[in-house]
Design an enzyme around this catalytic site. Sequence first.
Site, PDB file in Angstrom:
ATOM      1  N   ARG A   1       0.846  -1.188   0.000  1.00  0.00           N
ATOM      2  CA  ARG A   1       0.000   0.000   0.000  1.00  0.00           C
ATOM      3  C   ARG A   1       0.882   1.238   0.000  1.00  0.00           C
ATOM      4  O   ARG A   1       1.961   1.267   0.604  1.00  0.00           O
ATOM      5  CB  ARG A   1      -0.879  -0.014   1.246  1.00  0.00           C
ATOM      6  CG  ARG A   1      -1.878   1.131   1.368  1.00  0.00           C
ATOM      7  CD  ARG A   1      -2.936   1.085   0.321  1.00  0.00           C
ATOM      8  NE  ARG A   1      -4.141   1.825   0.730  1.00  0.00           N
ATOM      9  CZ  ARG A   1      -4.973   2.387  -0.130  1.00  0.00           C
ATOM     10  NH1 ARG A   1      -4.757   2.319  -1.429  1.00  0.00           N
ATOM     11  NH2 ARG A   1      -6.056   3.007   0.302  1.00  0.00           N
TER      12      ARG A   1
ATOM     13  N   THR B   1     -10.118   0.139  -9.494  1.00  0.00           N
ATOM     14  CA  THR B   1      -9.050  -0.711  -8.996  1.00  0.00           C
ATOM     15  C   THR B   1      -9.033  -1.910  -9.927  1.00  0.00           C
ATOM     16  O   THR B   1      -9.882  -2.042 -10.787  1.00  0.00           O
ATOM     17  CB  THR B   1      -9.357  -1.118  -7.539  1.00  0.00           C
ATOM     18  OG1 THR B   1      -9.438   0.069  -6.750  1.00  0.00           O
ATOM     19  CG2 THR B   1      -8.320  -2.030  -6.929  1.00  0.00           C
TER      20      THR B   1
ATOM     21  N   THR C   1      -4.140  -0.721  -7.182  1.00  0.00           N
ATOM     22  CA  THR C   1      -4.952   0.409  -7.624  1.00  0.00           C
ATOM     23  C   THR C   1      -4.139   1.692  -7.730  1.00  0.00           C
ATOM     24  O   THR C   1      -3.056   1.822  -7.148  1.00  0.00           O
ATOM     25  CB  THR C   1      -6.123   0.636  -6.645  1.00  0.00           C
ATOM     26  OG1 THR C   1      -6.993   1.650  -7.153  1.00  0.00           O
ATOM     27  CG2 THR C   1      -5.620   1.050  -5.277  1.00  0.00           C
TER      28      THR C   1
ATOM     29  N   ASP D   1      -7.600   8.756   0.449  1.00  0.00           N
ATOM     30  CA  ASP D   1      -8.172   7.705   1.286  1.00  0.00           C
ATOM     31  C   ASP D   1      -7.937   7.944   2.780  1.00  0.00           C
ATOM     32  O   ASP D   1      -8.442   7.191   3.612  1.00  0.00           O
ATOM     33  CB  ASP D   1      -7.595   6.334   0.897  1.00  0.00           C
ATOM     34  CG  ASP D   1      -8.381   5.693  -0.231  1.00  0.00           C
ATOM     35  OD1 ASP D   1      -9.415   6.252  -0.627  1.00  0.00           O
ATOM     36  OD2 ASP D   1      -7.958   4.635  -0.716  1.00  0.00           O
TER      37      ASP D   1
ATOM     38  N   SER E   1      -7.693   0.880   3.307  1.00  0.00           N
ATOM     39  CA  SER E   1      -8.184   0.424   2.016  1.00  0.00           C
ATOM     40  C   SER E   1      -9.307  -0.583   2.201  1.00  0.00           C
ATOM     41  O   SER E   1      -9.423  -1.225   3.250  1.00  0.00           O
ATOM     42  CB  SER E   1      -7.043  -0.235   1.227  1.00  0.00           C
ATOM     43  OG  SER E   1      -7.527  -0.880   0.060  1.00  0.00           O
TER      44      SER E   1
ATOM     45  N   GLY F   1     -13.807   0.058  -4.875  1.00  0.00           N
ATOM     46  CA  GLY F   1     -13.816   0.934  -3.708  1.00  0.00           C
ATOM     47  C   GLY F   1     -14.428   0.252  -2.510  1.00  0.00           C
ATOM     48  O   GLY F   1     -14.139  -0.910  -2.203  1.00  0.00           O
TER      49      GLY F   1
END
Length: 570
Positions: free
Chosen positions: A100, A379, A397, A421, A450, A472
């Site tokens: 991430r 994504t 993503t 996010d 996420s 999402g």
Amino acid sequence: MLLYPRLVFSFFLVLSVNFPIIAQGGRIPVRAENAMVSSSHYLASEAGRDIMARGGSAVDASVTTAFVLAVTLPSAGNIGGGGFLVYQSANGESTTFNFREKAPLAATKTMYLDEEGKIKDNSNHEGILAVGVPGTVAGLYKAHQKYGKLKWADLVQPAIEIAEKGFPISPEIEGFSTWLLQNKEVYPSTARIFLKDEQTALRSGDTLVQQDLAETLKRIRDKGSDGFYKGKTAGLLTDFMKAEGGIITREDLRNYEAQELDPIKGSYRGYEIISMPPPSSGGTVLIEMLNILEGFDLSKKGHNSAESLHLLTEAMRRAYADRALFLGDPDFNEAMPLEKLTSKEYAADLRQSIEPHRASVSDSANFSEAHLIYESPQTTHFSIVDPEGNAVSLTYTLEQSYGSKIVVEGAGFLLNNEMGDFNPIPGHTDTRGLIGTEPNQIEPEKRMLSSMSPTIVAKEGRPVMIIGSPGGRTIINTVLQVIVNVIDYNLNIAEAIESPRIHHQWLPDVTRFEDWGFSPDTKRIYQEMGHEIELRSVQGQAMGIYIDKESGMIFGAADSRSYDGKAAGY
């Protein structure tokens, strides 16, 4: 949010002359005896399959598939974003890789706020400050170092060749190019890649060549992750950042490391659930929902009946409330009650609060003061199983479609806008969807929460289903429904993926229905229970594989909600 129009998805079967075991999504799964890749682009699925045919592992195939998607699916495939990989071996070994994105070192909790404490010009979603430190290359490289069998360079090469030779674009890329033609002054570096010329947009079927991206991929091929985080590529990225007012530095790139983490595990009706832990919320929320549903006999209530949908909704409502209140980056949140949230005992308590024929109310006084922040549906996910029975489930993503929509000048790749996010206004929650709870507030080098949910379902330690989806906040519920469709309703993997889906996320207190596939009576009965319905066109693009334990036959399915999705096996 990207403003080009949504185009119609195709639902027909496509057979390849060269490789007959390739088909576009439908209710009949693709069959193979040895290995399978299911992804959002046929070229990526074919490339990953060919790597395994040459002796590569599931992780080798995932590296190739991911890099090819970075070329062929620029809306979501990436080297400028991040994601998660779940691995399960045929002998029961399991692990995950967290790549991430991170907040830059110069990031602050209030970096997007004006003097009045309001978000400036949507700057947490749009513009150069919305970019998080990319993680994809580091994550793929780390996974390959542990589980790869073939040479790294050989795995990156297929993507280089496609970038140099070009490929015929889909209507989706045409839509982006048409939008970009009207916004080329705002995104000049992107226009140089995704327009035919200064006055002409690309059209479906045109060949897209990406030479700058090919050169970047060559540096990654030759130097591994150092080819991205150090040297020329790092210089191009940080020089571009400085010129455009961004804050990512060479130190940010040098400091970035992917993590290998223990998976989060649960069980459902005798199956093992192996999924991604925080900073993905997916595994925790998925297992919590499955634990709640395990106490109901869904098979007797009927597939997608009003009563079944009611129970699904109530499980979603409770688990998503916990998501908002408790989950974030574990490196910055030591007190997340993961053991409690994924326990059978906690689920039993929540189950007692569900009335069989009446909707609950998503009341913040009862569930906390948090609302869920927006997460873009753009994504991509792919699922892989190799000839030895090892499996990879990978979701990654750029955040919104085409991420920040900003291409790094001279490097050819799109940057994410993942900083959106994070919770942008500390302590502030409102009915529009902003949340301000502490677990997901901005801090330097923190990973944003996420919903990505790459998941493997196993039986007696061996993978039987590999599943995931974009979408999402809807991702977790899409994965949930595919798993329930297979286990409770005995649908094959293609039928499970193609079935219409719903989504409830606690707040706002409304259930989204795909606007096809549900009968008027089902919707009427569901609403009479007290649920509010909102119709949407599609939810997610699940890519799945099912392995029949008795015959060993592999069944793959690519969601027909995807433009170019394919399952490819041999």
